[in-house]
Design a protein around this motif. Structure first.
Motif, short mmCIF file in Angstrom:
data_model
loop_
_atom_site.label_atom_id
_atom_site.label_comp_id
_atom_site.label_asym_id
_atom_site.label_seq_id
_atom_site.Cartn_x
_atom_site.Cartn_y
_atom_site.Cartn_z
N LEU A 244 -5.60 41.91 -7.50
CA LEU A 244 -6.58 40.95 -7.01
C LEU A 244 -7.18 40.11 -8.12
N PRO A 293 -7.75 39.42 1.33
CA PRO A 293 -7.73 40.22 0.10
C PRO A 293 -7.87 41.72 0.33
N GLU A 629 -11.62 42.75 -7.91
CA GLU A 629 -11.43 41.37 -8.37
C GLU A 629 -11.86 41.18 -9.81
#
Length: 701
Positions: A244, A293, A629
């Motif tokens: 990610l 995501p 992330e």
């Protein structure tokens, strides 16, 4: 110069050389040859030595990919390309004819131009399977599922185009090892095998022997491969930190290579997950706006849990479930009685398109499907609508007729997921009929209690490591009432409210971008005046919500007073707007029916079903996404406090297992990155808990 070498290198035209390298390198090589920098030093049998701009190239009939060059380049360099250009000449078959000056030779000297298509079609299936390997072959079969390639000849090369993938070139005389494409090294063999199989199927040659290999007599699970599971574990932990944040190509390739390695042969479920994660990493790197995501993070965590489970001691039957089926096979089903329910016209992002008919099979107590499909935009001759209306199935009738019939079948084959085979010697007897509500209420696929429906779908989409969730199975709804369709301009979604006998309301969903205007208009018209008996829907996940997509409706209307099947995507009659007097008389008639799902006048709004536990899980999922992330960097003080506070809340709500996992993350030493193993286990726990709180789109008056 050897005629054999000249003929072999003639297949390497500029297009083929550009596939091996790139257009710029081919142009530079051509300029070197034009400038006289290529010097053929020696010829020995079917090989040659060529000096180009100070570098020495040794080349034979295998071409530039197998040639040797003294320059430091690891891949095909301009010197190897220039060597081919210096040695190749047009095939004799294309040279101008010369008037013979002597007696005719006793044997032909002209080399016949090879036919790459004939050569490819002659390749033995067993040779393809051996060359590809079991796991890679399984991936190739997945790739061509429903796909029709575009095939064209370019000189001595056959170009195979499969939508969404690099073109594949089969070069005459070089066999499977000589195939070329721009595919990466990890995916090249899978793509090339897929091209061979797709072309064979396109030309009517059977691939069933390779597509459905005979089951092994020894069905016991193989011993665990500790090194393989360790490799998968490490790759997935790296994916947790990079997928990610960066989505690097090397990670995508690494996951794909593991999925098609020989060690994944008997682990089809894990191999399939690794390929899906690899594809999601690819979508992330290309900034695909359709990618969710958390779906990528969830898949990584689920594969991690599955890999751990496979690496543990478990009973043979449980281990077999974890390993999964190698491939679904069609098998004889015995006599069946089918009831037509509806059809869905569809198209995928990859270009596959078709129509799928849905039938209830009385003897099986389940919904079965029958499809007309093609997997490529290149097949301009295929029209799903024409196939639906005109292509006979089982030598009986087209799908349009079958859907409005009761069908008795003998000799049909069925796959484990309920797909009916259109091939084989099937005897079909049909009679016009539509399902009757009273009869359908006894079917296992029919629901008229929305709370029970929600629990059923929660179990279906629970993400368990074993078994099949059957997420694509259609469901038949028997509403007690319905209201007019509304359109939300913000979400761009049409909602059709339907009620169960207890007065609970849910909304059937139709996104504006997923349907044409006429589909929405038909649903709007039925919602305002139809006497609805049954509605066929397809359940689909949308985050924590389970959407129900309407496909067809069994109903009566003023212009069609007898119950009939309405396809929302196709039908044109029965939707006529009645006059005011006719409408009033129709509505009065419906009001007298004790068991009619007649339209009601009501304004309904979404009911936010958010318990404290569900909200805490959503908040935790967002926090875990943020951590992924950031690439798994050490927690800052605010993140540490957030995880500790969330763990306390989850513990109060009775979610102690997840609370313990979150506490473990919060207590990571300052300055040290969170353990990726602990992180993925926490994600999996959250994902499973959220699965059991997924909800239908509830509405309230």
């Amino acid at each position: 110069m050897s005629e054999t070498l000249r003929a072999a290198l003639a297949v390497f035209d500029d297009a083929v050389l550009e596939t091996l390298a790139n257009k710029g390198l081919v142009r530079r090589a051509a300029k070197d040859v034009e400038a006289g920098k290529a010097d053929v030093r020696s010829m020995a049998g079917d090989s040659a030595i060529v000096v180009i701009d100070g570098e020495t190239v040794g080349i034979d009939a295998a071409g530039p990919a197998k040639a040797r060059c003294t320059c430091p380049a690891k891949d095909v360099c301009r010197h190897r390309i220039a060597a081919v250009m210096a040695l190749r000449t047009p095939l004799p078959a294309s040279e101008p004819e010369q008037t013979p000056t002597g007696p005719a030779p006793t044997s032909p000297s002209v080399i016949t131009a090879p036919d790459p298509l004939a050569e490819l079609l002659a390749v033995d299936l067993e040779a393809v399977a051996k060359w590809t390997g079991k796991a890679a072959l399984r991936a190739a079969l997945e790739l061509i599922e429903g796909m029709t390639p575009a095939v064209q000849s370019e000189g001595a090369a056959l170009v195979v185009q499969m939508f969404g993938h690099p073109d594949v070139r089969y070069l005459a005389g070089l066999g499977l090892d000589g195939m070329l494409s721009k595919a990466t090294a990890a995916k090249r063999k899978v793509l090339h095998a897929a091209a061979v199989l797709a072309v064979r199927r396109l030309h009517g040659l059977d691939i069933a022997a390779i597509a459905a290999p005979p089951a092994s007599d020894d069905a016991s699970p193989e011993p665990r491969d500790r090194r393989f599971h360790a490799s998968v574990r490490l790759a997935l932990e790296d994916a947790a930190g990079m997928a990610l944040a960066q989505a690097p190509l090397v990670l995508e390739e690494r996951l794909f290579e593991l999925s098609v390695s020989s060690r994944a042969d008997r682990l089809p479920r894990l191999a399939g997950m690794l390929r899906e994660i690899s594809a999601l990493v690819h979508a992330k790197r290309r900034h695909d706006f359709t990618l969710v995501p958390f779906q990528l993070l969830s898949q990584i965590a689920t594969a991690y849990a599955l890999n751990d489970a496979l690496d543990q001691d478990a009973p043979p039957e449980e281990l077999a479930d974890l390993q999964g089926e190698v491939r679904q096979k069609y098998s004889p089903s015995g006599p069946l009685t089918l009831h037509g329910l509806g059809a869905d016209f569809w198209q995928t992002k990859a270009g596959a398109r078709g129509v799928t008919g849905y039938f209830y099979a009385s003897e099986l107590g389940r919904v079965t499907t029958l499809s007309h499909a093609r997997g490529s935009r290149h097949d301009a001759t295929f029209d799903p609508v024409n196939a639906y209306t005109s292509e006979p199935v089982w030598s009986a009738a087209p799908l349009q007729t079958l859907l409005r019939s009761r069908i008795k079948l003998d000799g049909v084959s069925l796959s484990p997921d309920g797909r009916l085979s259109a091939a084989g010697d099937v005897k079909a007897t049909i009679e016009p009929a539509v399902p009757v509500r009273a009869e359908a209420l006894a079917w296992s696929v029919t629901s008229h209690d929305w709370e029970h429906l929600e629990r059923t779908l929660q179990r279906r989409f629970n993400g368990a490591l074993t078994g099949s969730i059957g997420a694509g199975s259609a469901i038949l709804l028997a509403p007690a009432g319905h209201a007019r369709v509304t359109f939300n301009a913000t979400t761009q979604e049409h909602t059709w409210p339907i009620a169960d006998p207890s007065g609970r309301w849910i909304g059937l969903s139709l996104r504006h971008g997923d349907a044409d205007e006429m589909t929405a208009a038909r649903m709007q018209r039925l919602s305002s005046l139809a006497d609805v008996s049954l509605i066929l829907v397809l359940p689909r996940l949308d985050g924590d919500k389970i959407n129900l997509i309407p496909v067809s409706v069994i109903a009566a209307t003023p212009s069609e007073p007898k119950q009939r099947l309405f396809l929302l995507q196709r039908d044109g009659r029965g939707y006529e707007q009645p006059s005011l007097s006719m409408r009033l008389a129709w509505m009065a008639q419906l009001a007298k029916k004790p068991h009619a799902a007649a339209p009601v006048i009501a304004t309904l709004n979404p009911l936010i079903a958010a318990s404290p536990g569900r909200l805490a899980l959503l908040s935790l999922a967002d926090a875990l996404m943020g951590l992924a992330e950031l690439g798994g960097r050490p927690l800052d003080p605010s993140q540490r406090r957030l995880f500790a506070f969330t763990a306390e809340k989850l513990s109060r709500y009775g979610l102690t297992g997840i609370a313990t996992s979150v506490t473990h993350l919060a207590q990571t030493e300052p300055g040290i990155a969170v353990s990726r193993a602990a992180f993925l286990r926490c994600v999996h726990l959250v994902d499973r808990a959220r699965a059991m709180t997924r909800h239908l789109p509830w509405l309230a008056i």
